[in-house]
Structures are given as structure tokens and as C-alpha cells.
Enzyme design. Structure first.
Site, short mmCIF file in Angstrom:
data_model
loop_
_atom_site.label_atom_id
_atom_site.label_comp_id
_atom_site.label_asym_id
_atom_site.label_seq_id
_atom_site.Cartn_x
_atom_site.Cartn_y
_atom_site.Cartn_z
N LYS A 288 0.84 -1.19 0.00
CA LYS A 288 0.00 0.00 0.00
C LYS A 288 0.88 1.24 0.00
O LYS A 288 1.83 1.35 0.77
CB LYS A 288 -0.91 -0.01 1.24
CG LYS A 288 -1.98 1.06 1.22
CD LYS A 288 -2.95 0.84 2.37
CE LYS A 288 -4.09 1.84 2.33
NZ LYS A 288 -5.07 1.62 3.40
N GLU A 374 -19.71 -4.30 10.11
CA GLU A 374 -20.68 -3.49 10.84
C GLU A 374 -21.74 -4.33 11.54
O GLU A 374 -22.14 -4.02 12.68
CB GLU A 374 -21.35 -2.50 9.89
CG GLU A 374 -20.42 -1.46 9.29
CD GLU A 374 -19.75 -1.92 8.01
OE1 GLU A 374 -19.01 -1.11 7.40
OE2 GLU A 374 -19.96 -3.09 7.60
N ARG A 402 -25.71 -0.57 7.10
CA ARG A 402 -25.38 -1.95 6.81
C ARG A 402 -25.71 -2.89 7.97
O ARG A 402 -25.68 -4.11 7.82
CB ARG A 402 -23.89 -2.07 6.45
CG ARG A 402 -23.41 -1.04 5.45
CD ARG A 402 -22.02 -1.33 4.95
NE ARG A 402 -22.03 -2.35 3.91
CZ ARG A 402 -20.93 -2.90 3.40
NH1 ARG A 402 -19.74 -2.56 3.86
NH2 ARG A 402 -21.02 -3.79 2.45
#
Length: 635
Positions: A288, A374, A402
Site C-alpha cells: 500500500k 458493521e 449496513r
């Protein structure tokens, strides 16, 4: 490697030749690594001009090139997960020169968007949707007898969500030719990228091996002992040298680990995979932030950045005296935990964004980051509340959507003592409608047992958090992104009376019942209109007595909220006034029945009619529509 972000457009002779993936295929393969370096330079330059996510994008440059080189896009489908990875994809699919409009009103979306390009086959903002969407596209192609490849690229933490595994399970069951690319940018496993693992990756993707894997099993199917031995040998081989056993058990052919920064190697493997049958999982490892020193050193802190100011070559973290609402929450959380060891703070991978860094450092045993999950976060809180802990769920409004079933079924139905600290309520700006918190008042207020609060300033936020924490039952405090009006914060925590608003200004004829962030706008408008302003504070339960007083004393009731009008706080006022048969004109102002495109928050509020001039205009227009003599002149 770049130590500074280019402030002027870098020279990119190879990239300048590419307007679409067909042009990409004309580039000499030997030059593709040079092209990758140019894409990185341009990506850093463009994001430096506009702000936005860039860490994940820097890590998938070679993969993006390889995908468009190996597949026939847009006929073949590339489904990106999260969207943070998609900037190189945008650059290579005809949007290079528009990258400087990213996240601006009328410009490019911060995430893949079907309305923006044929190459964006699925709109993305939330995570972990790619495999489900890609599988749906694959089934659609099968039913319409369309020959195409479908690829889901999932990464940047998205594989931690249960939805991804639900889709993997289904894909393995129906045995379609789906390719899932797991982009693993967790640097802790980079040591696995070497000669041995690359050798096995090439072998597992090779046609001879897969002929033995599939054809050999058909031959041995009539000899059960030999077939069983072949199964054992294959499982032993893969189990010893790869983490792919789980995916194999689901029904995928696992290929990995693969160096995600070797463009030619990726193209070779992708071309081999195109010849295989059944679901395939290609596990690549990337870094990353690759190519930018600061991002490689701090991939989490440099996940995104603000626009680089002139004469600045590095992002600068700015501090200000006025704290953000997230910072107010973070400080309250630390103060509360110091007094109550039973407090448990939960976040679905939004700890830093929610202002929880200091808390995580000071109270590590009480801090629970459950990753991008979530639903699990909310039910985890429910379980904690059942057995004596005091859970606080810190979650963005858009992500709470969600976990709606868990909010209703696992928390509210059982009337459990869980506090929801809902950040990023209302419009959020450049991230656009996928991240806007436009609906939480509507979907929260219809749930029994819920207490729902919206602070108008920083001090109210602190006191509401304390009030919700002390309340015996589920409670929610929703607050916007960024800073409030800058009021002094009372460090002493005091309980607020549940369901009680407060009159902020007394006026005539018009009473503006404002919720949360809109109280400031209401006060500005009231100065011009000589209107009464009520800071309602509570959406549920409403202050029915105060609302009734306002209806009796004024000609026009105006509700003002940074939430969709449909089913929102204004609707709650309407229901009360109708139920009690108050004869008063009503005007509901809030977000329209539409998804508001990305831009600067003040511009978005103006487009929604929620800036101060628009509020004044709307109220004046309603007053003019009242019967003559029903209201005095206020002009």
C-alpha cells in the site's frame, strides 16, 4: 521512489499515448514497468491537486495495467471493491485529463460510478460488495449466453466483512468461471513473496497442473482409492505451502501468493487463468502506498490526503483550536472510560476517523476494532450489554445502514443498553452520496425503544453522549463531519432531560424547529425574519409540550434538518401536530428525495435549499401563500 508529491504535471510519455485499454495493449510489454512508474507519478500529482484516497491506488498500479492488458474491457467486467483502488483504473480508461476534477462539483466521482464510464460496471462506495456483484453479472451473462470474463478485485481490508464470504460460498456452490483477486496489502506477509511461492503460483495457474487437477480426477473417478489418494496429495501440497485451504474448501482453485508488482508476471498468470474452468481465487501481495516514501512508511496514516497547497510538496496535518465533533467524542470517551471500567468501545475499522486513537492507546483492553464488519459490531455490542458491559458503538451514519437488522433485532427488540455514536451525519462533501448520512433520522426514529439525539454544538455533543450512555436502553447521538460553531465545552458531564428542547431565540409569527447542525442556520435566518428558533435536541422522544406551545403561538411552523425530509424529524413533527389537531401551517425543509452529487458541503447544502439565503427565501414564499391578514409583515 518519490519523496515529494509533484506540484506540476510530470512528464509521462508512455501514459500520454493511452486514451483507453486498446491503446494500452499497443505498448511494448518490456515498457509496462516504466508505464507503471508514470501512472504512479501522475496519480500522486492529480491527488495532490484534488485531495482523495491514494494509498491503495498506488499499490494496484501494476495489477490495473495487467488486468486491462489481459482482459477485453469493458466487455469483460472488472468489479472493484471499496473504490479506493480505482484511481489507476480511471487514469487508464479515458479519464486521465479529468482527474484534476476529482471530488469537485461536476467532476469525477471519488469512486467507480456507472454513470461516469462504461468501464465502471458497478458503483462502489461501501466495501465487500465486489464478489456478490461480479457473481450476479456472471450469472446474467450465462443466462443471456454472453461469453465474457468477470473479475472481482477485493482488498484494502474488504475481505474482513461477512458479505464477501457469503458471496464466496455461493460462487463455489454454483461453479461458475468467476475470478476473485484478493489484493493483500498487509505488509506482514510480504516475506511470502519469493521464488518458491512464485513458482507454485505459476504452477497452480498452469494448464498442465490444472489438466491433472481436473482431468486426472475424472480418470480416477472409477478408482475410488486412487481418487482419494489424489485428493489427499493435492490438499497436502497446497496446505503445506499456501494459506489457500479455506478457499479450496469453499470450492475455489486457489492461486497464490503472487507478487502484485510484477506486471509481466501478472499478465502471464491472468492469461493462464482465462483458460481455466470454475471459480478461481488469485491471491496477490502488494504494498500500500508503493512508490511514495511517506505512504510506504505509514500506509494507514497516508491512506488519503487533503489537497496540497501551493509551494507545499508534502501533505501537512493542520490543527485548529476548535475541535471536530469526532475529537469531542474521542475526548468524552476517554473521560468516561476513566470513570467506568465497564465501558467497551467498538468500531468497524473507523477508529481513527471516529477520533478514537487516544482512547485505543490509553484503554487498549476496552477498545475493540472489529474490522469492516458493521453487523458483527452491533451484535457484539448486544452480547456485551447482555452480560454487564456498557458498549459504545462508534460508527459512520452511512455504515450503520449496513447493520440495520442487527440494530432492530439484536439491540432495540431486547431493549439493550447500547450507545451509538453516529459520525458523518448529513452531507459529507467530496466523498459524495455513497458516504452521506442522509437517512439515519428516518430509519432510527421508527424503531421502538430508541432515544435519538442531535447536538447543535460541541458542548451539546458531549452532554448528549453522557446522557445516552447513562440512559438505560438503546440511544443514538448523531453528529456531522467536521467542526461545530465553536462554543465552549463544559468539561463537567451533566445529564440532559430526555425529550426536552430549548428555545434559542424568541420571535414572531414563525417558529423554526431545528435539529442538530441546522440550528446555526436557523438562528442566522431568524435574525432576518424575526423568527423563533427552537433547538429540538431530541428526535425521539420529541418535546411534545414545547412543540405544542410553538404551534399555538405562531402562524407557521418550519422544521429544519440535515436529513431526508421523507420520514425524518420534520415528519415526526407533522405526525404530532396532526394527531393533536393543531391548526397551523407547516413547512418541512431538509434533504430532497434525491442523491446529492459530491462537492463542497456549503455548495451541496445550497443545492438542497439548506443554506441560509435559501431557508429565508422558502419561509418568505410560504408566508406569502398564507391568507391575507394571517401574518404581519416582516420585511
Amino acid at each position: 521512489m518519490l519523496d515529494e508529491i509533484p506540484l506540476s504535471r510530470p512528464e509521462t510519455p508512455l501514459l500520454d499515448q493511452i486514451e483507453n485499454p486498446d491503446d494500452l495493449k499497443k505498448i511494448d510489454p518490456a515498457l509496462l514497468q516504466d508505464l507503471a512508474r508514470e501512472v504512479r507519478k501522475f496519480l500522486l500529482y492529480s491527488v495532490g491537486q484534488t485531495g482523495g484516497h491514494f494509498g491503495a491506488g498506488l499499490g494496484v498500479v501494476e495489477l490495473t495495467i495487467a488486468l486491462h492488458y489481459a482482459f477485453n474491457t469493458p466487455h469483460d467486467r472488472l468489479v472493484w471493491d471499496v473504490g479506493h483502488q480505482s484511481y489507476p483504473h480511471k487514469i487508464l480508461t479515458g479519464r486521465r485529463e479529468r482527474m484534476l476534477t476529482m471530488r469537485q462539483a461536476g467532476g469525477l466521482n471519488a469512486f467507480p460510478s456507472r454513470e461516469e464510464s462504461l468501464y465502471d460496471c458497478f458503483g462502489v462506495g461501501h466495501s465487500s460488495t465486489s464478489i456478490s456483484a461480479a457473481l450476479g453479472m456472471l450469472i446474467a451473462a450465462r443466462e443471456q449466453q454472453i461469453d465474457r470474463h468477470t473479475v472481482a478485485i477485493i482488498g484494502d481490508g474488504a475481505m474482513t466483512a461477512g458479505m464477501a464470504f457469503e458471496a464466496l460460498n455461493h460462487a463455489g456452490d454454483i461453479d461458475q468461471n468467476l475470478l476473485v483477486i484478493l489484493n493483500d496489502n498487509n505488509m506482514s506477509i510480504s516475506r511470502n513473496v519469493g521464488g518458491l511461492s512464485s513458482y507454485f503460483a505459476r504452477m497452480w495457474a498452469s494448464r498442465p497442473y490444472n489438466f491433472i487437477r481436473t482431468g486426472g480426477k475424472k480418470v480416477l473417478s472409477h478408482i475410488p482409492p486412487a481418487l482419494k489418494a489424489a485428493h489427499r496429495a493435492e490438499e497436502y501440497m497446497k496446505g503445506m505451502v499456501s494459506p489457500g485451504t479455506l478457499f479450496e474448501e469453499i470450492g475455489f482453485n486457489y492461486i497464490g501468493l503472487v507478487d502484485g508488482h510484477n506486471t509481466l508476471g501478472l499478465i502471464d498468470i491472468l492469461n493462464n487463468i482465462k483458460q481455466l474452468r470454475g471459480p478461481q481465487l488469485l491471491h496477490i501481495v502488494t504494498q500500500k502506498g508503493k512508490g511514495y516514501t511517506a505512504s510506504e512508511s505509514d500506509p494507514f496514516g497516508m491512506h488519503a490526503m487533503n489537497k496540497i497547497e501551493a509551494k507545499q510538496s508534502k501533505p501537512v496535518l493542520r490543527t485548529a483550536e476548535t475541535p471536530t465533533y469526532s475529537a469531542v467524542f474521542g475526548q468524552w470517551l476517554c473521560d468516561m472510560a476513566a470513570d467506568d471500567p465497564l465501558l467497551a468501545a467498538i468500531t468497524p475499522a473507523m477508529g481513527a476517523g471516529s477520533g478514537m486513537d487516544q482512547f485505543a492507546e490509553k484503554f487498549p483492553r476496552q477498545f475493540h476494532d472489529v474490522a469492516i464488519a458493521e453487523q458483527h459490531a452491533v451484535t457484539l455490542a448486544a452480547g456485551m450489554a447482555c452480560d454487564g458491559l456498557k458498549p459504545v458503538v462508534a460508527i459512520y451514519s452511512t455504515f450503520l445502514q449496513r447493520a440495520y437488522d442487527q440494530l432492530i433485532h439484536d439491540v432495540a427488540l431486547q431493549n439493550l443498553d447500547v450507545l451509538f455514536a453516529i459520525d458523518r451525519a448529513g452531507l459529507v462533501g467530496e466523498d459524495g452520496p455513497t458516504h452521506a448520512g442522509s437517512f439515519d433520522l428516518s430509519f432510527l426514529r421508527c424503531i421502538p425503544n430508541m432515544v435519538v439525539m442531535a447536538p447543535s454544538n460541541e458542548n451539546e455533543a458531549r452532554q448528549m453522549l453522557y446522557t445516552g450512555y447513562c440512559h438505560n436502553g438503546p440511544a443514538a447521538v448523531r453528529y456531522p463531519r467536521g467542526k461545530g460553531p465553536g462554543v465552549e465545552i463544559n468539561q463537567k458531564m451533566e445529564l440532559m432531560p430526555i425529550g426536552k428542547g430549548i428555545v434559542r431565540r424568541k420571535g414572531h409569527d414563525v417558529a423554526i424547529l431545528a435539529f442538530g447542525s441546522m440550528v446555526t442556520k436557523a438562528l442566522e435566518a431568524a435574525q432576518i425574519l424575526d423568527a423563533t428558533v427552537v433547538d429540538m435536541r431530541f428526535i425521539k422522544p420529541l418535546d411534545e409540550e414545547l412543540t405544542g406551545d410553538m404551534a399555538r403561538q405562531h402562524r407557521l411552523i418550519v422544521t429544519l434538518e440535515e436529513n431526508t425530509v421523507m420520514g425524518g424529524a420534520g415528519s415526526a413533527i407533522n405526525e404530532l401536530l396532526v394527531r393533536e389537531d393543531y391548526r397551523v401551517s407547516i413547512l418541512n425543509l431538509g434533504l430532497p428525495d434525491a442523491f446529492i452529487s459530491h462537492g463542497k458541503v456549503p455548495d451541496m447544502l445550497a443545492a438542497a435549499g439548506l443554506d441560509t439565503p435559501s431557508i429565508i427565501t422558502a419561509i418568505r414564499a410560504r408566508l406569502l401563500s398564507l391568507p391575507a391578514g394571517q401574518t404581519r409583515a416582516i420585511y
